[in-house]
Design an enzyme around this catalytic site. Structure first.
Site, short mmCIF file in Angstrom:
data_model
loop_
_atom_site.label_atom_id
_atom_site.label_comp_id
_atom_site.label_asym_id
_atom_site.label_seq_id
_atom_site.Cartn_x
_atom_site.Cartn_y
_atom_site.Cartn_z
N CYS A 302 0.87 -1.17 0.00
CA CYS A 302 0.00 0.00 0.00
C CYS A 302 0.91 1.22 0.00
CB CYS A 302 -0.96 -0.03 1.18
SG CYS A 302 -0.20 -0.34 2.79
N GLY A 305 2.82 0.46 3.99
CA GLY A 305 2.99 -0.98 4.13
C GLY A 305 2.78 -1.51 5.53
N TRP A 306 1.98 -0.80 6.36
CA TRP A 306 1.79 -1.30 7.72
C TRP A 306 0.32 -1.33 8.16
CZ3 TRP A 306 5.62 2.95 9.62
CH2 TRP A 306 5.04 4.23 9.52
N ASP A 307 -0.63 -1.13 7.23
CA ASP A 307 -2.05 -1.29 7.54
C ASP A 307 -2.73 -2.23 6.54
OD1 ASP A 307 -2.44 0.53 9.85
OD2 ASP A 307 -1.85 2.09 8.44
N ARG A 308 -2.96 -1.75 5.34
CA ARG A 308 -3.59 -2.60 4.32
C ARG A 308 -2.70 -3.77 3.93
NH1 ARG A 308 -4.94 2.40 0.40
NH2 ARG A 308 -3.10 3.18 1.51
N ARG A 354 -3.87 3.45 16.05
CA ARG A 354 -5.08 3.12 15.30
C ARG A 354 -6.28 2.96 16.24
NH1 ARG A 354 -2.15 5.04 12.10
NH2 ARG A 354 -1.27 4.00 10.26
#
Length: 498
Positions: A302, A305-308, A354
């Protein structure tokens, strides 16, 4: 680095001494991950002990070489040399946003499924190259190599193009060394723009078409901000549709026809899909890609590179595990521990941040397992035996993983301030005698495995993080979810997760 707190490791960077501190709890998590990988794979380590390669990647990055069986070793033994890989990683790290380079994380039939961030834009690239030059005493080994640009090329290109040629050239070498052919970009933008400036780019927006030899798939998927809507709708993904008409959304869905024709999905309707259907169809696509080519690997990314990215990496790992295709020797609690600790925590997902914003993409990932239990998501097309369906949901071989999973949830979320337990009642994760009436007809083995993982997750999550509900909904959706917690785990009992 977000997973470091106390310790004494030192990193000498030029004339600067940087102290990297790691807590005993984090070290225990790292050690546990290595133990779980070792149950099925021979692996090597990409060294990142002080964050010198990437400050929010694991300190010990696992490169899976082959499965630990003689038969599989003969079929799928890696041709990658770890020293060469480490060198390519060091050279390519500047090419991508936040230095989050292309990193192999899943080994499936000898093919690497990789993760990364998107390509860095010129602002970040110049900033990082200048920083590295200054703090390395006037030299930077990232650029030390014998290859030079051809004279005719360098004569006509300006400095920007030459820098991009160099940096992205290293990124492409790494991709080719890992035999990656397919790149799936989850961004809803062609380039990420902040304050009117392009802060990141992407392969599909590379003007020089340096990535033309790869198969690029633009599969736009909502960012973590959208998952606040999921939480505000009482954790209901059905009927939740992303607003594709927002100004910053400019990346259309683009998939080669060779893939679209084989999945029986009307891709032209993607903007009308709700979150469930969109996630299901994208997962089907990723599984189809890795099964359509016997030689080539896949990159998923994404923006950062650390959620989706961990969402789909985790779903891929769990789906393939449920088919017996990867991590064959791990029980439900063990594969859950591994994917949470490695794919999310050690790769830099900022769960406390989050949670404080209500962007519960992490919870969505594991609750979503109920939507992929069907054999339609199976990578192994064959008849299955139901013989293990019930035993998977009875007493696990490794109850210690359940206990440590819960305690590690507390470690990961203790900074959030908002973490709370939903109930003080205790939960028995694994009833000693499953009710026969609850399992008639028996689920498929795939369904039983994924449901077991989800049940362990819900129990651990509710006892540590808890759910933050909005005001009571007339639909009663949140009430139904909480009832599912109690009933799905096996009724309230006398043993607690500690």
């Amino acid at each position: 680095q977000n997973n470091t707190t106390v310790g004494s490791d030192l990193w000498n960077h030029g004339s600067i001494r940087i102290t990297v501190c790691v807590s005993p709890q984090v070290e225990a998590i790292e050690k546990r991950c290595l133990e779980l990988f070792a149950r099925d794979y021979k692996y090597s380590i990409i060294h990142n002990s002080n964050g010198e390669v990437c400050g929010h990647y694991p300190r010990q990055i696992v490169f899976l070489e082959y499965e630990c069986t003689d038969v599989e070793r003969d079929r799928f033994e890696s041709a990658v040399q770890i020293s060469k890989l480490q060198d390519l990683v060091n050279r390519s790290k500047l090419a991508r946003c936040r230095g989050r380079f292309v990193c192999p994380v899943i080994l499936y039939n000898g093919k690497h499924i990789c993760r990364s961030s998107t390509l860095a834009g010129w602002g970040e690239l110049y900033g990082r190259t200048g920083y590295n030059y200054i703090f390395s005493g006037g030299s930077d080994d990232t650029w030390t190599e014998s290859e030079e640009l051809p004279e005719d090329d360098s004569a006509v290109r300006n400095g920007d193009s030459q820098l991009f040629d160099k940096v992205r050239g290293h990124d492409i070498k790494l991709l080719r060394y890992l035999s990656v052919r397919y790149i799936c970009d989850l961004m809803v933008e062609n380039k990420k723009v902040k304050f009117g400036l392009n802060v990141t780019s992407s392969e599909k927006a590379d003007k020089a078409q340096r990535y033309a030899d790869f198969t690029l798939l633009s599969v736009p998927y909502p960012g973590c901000e959208f998952f606040k809507d999921y939480k505000d709708r009482d954790y209901t993904a059905e009927g939740l549709v992303f607003n594709w008409k927002q100004d910053y959304v400019d990346a259309p869905l683009t998939i080669p026809t060779s893939f679209t024709h084989n999945l029986n999905i009307d891709w032209t309707r993607y903007q009308s899909w709700d979150l469930v259907e969109q996630t299901q169809n994208y997962l089907k696509l990723l599984l189809h890609i890795i099964n359509s080519d016997d030689e080539s690997g896949l990159l998923v990314h994404c923006i950062s590179g650390w959620d989706r990215t961990p969402l789909f990496v985790s779903l891929l790992r769990l789906s393939l595990w449920a088919d017996g295709a990867v991590h064959a020797n791990l029980e439900p609690a063990q594969i859950l521990y591994l994917t949470i600790a490695y794919d999310w925590f050690l790769f830099g997902h900022m769960l406390p941040d989050r949670l404080s914003k209500g962007e519960e993409i992490f919870f969505f990932c594991f609750n979503f397992l109920k939507h992929i239990v069907s054999e339609k998501f199976s990578a192994v097309k064959k008849q299955r035996s139901n013989s293990r369906a019930v035993c998977l949901l009875s007493e696990p071989k490794d109850r210690g993983s359940v206990t440590s999973l819960s305690s590690d949830f507390s470690l990961i979320t203790e900074e959030a301030g908002a973490a709370s337990s939903l109930t003080n009642d205790t939960v028995d994760l694994f009833p000693s005698q499953p009710q026969a009436s609850s399992w008639c007809p028996l689920p498929s083995e795939r369904q039983a495995r994924l449901e077991a993982v989800r049940e362990v997750f819900l129990a651990a999550y509710s006892s540590t993080v808890g759910l933050k509900s909005s005001a009571p909904s007339p639909s009663g959706a949140i009430t139904g979810l909480l009832e599912q917690f109690a009933r799905g785990v096996g009724l309230r009992g006398t043993s607690a997760i500690v």
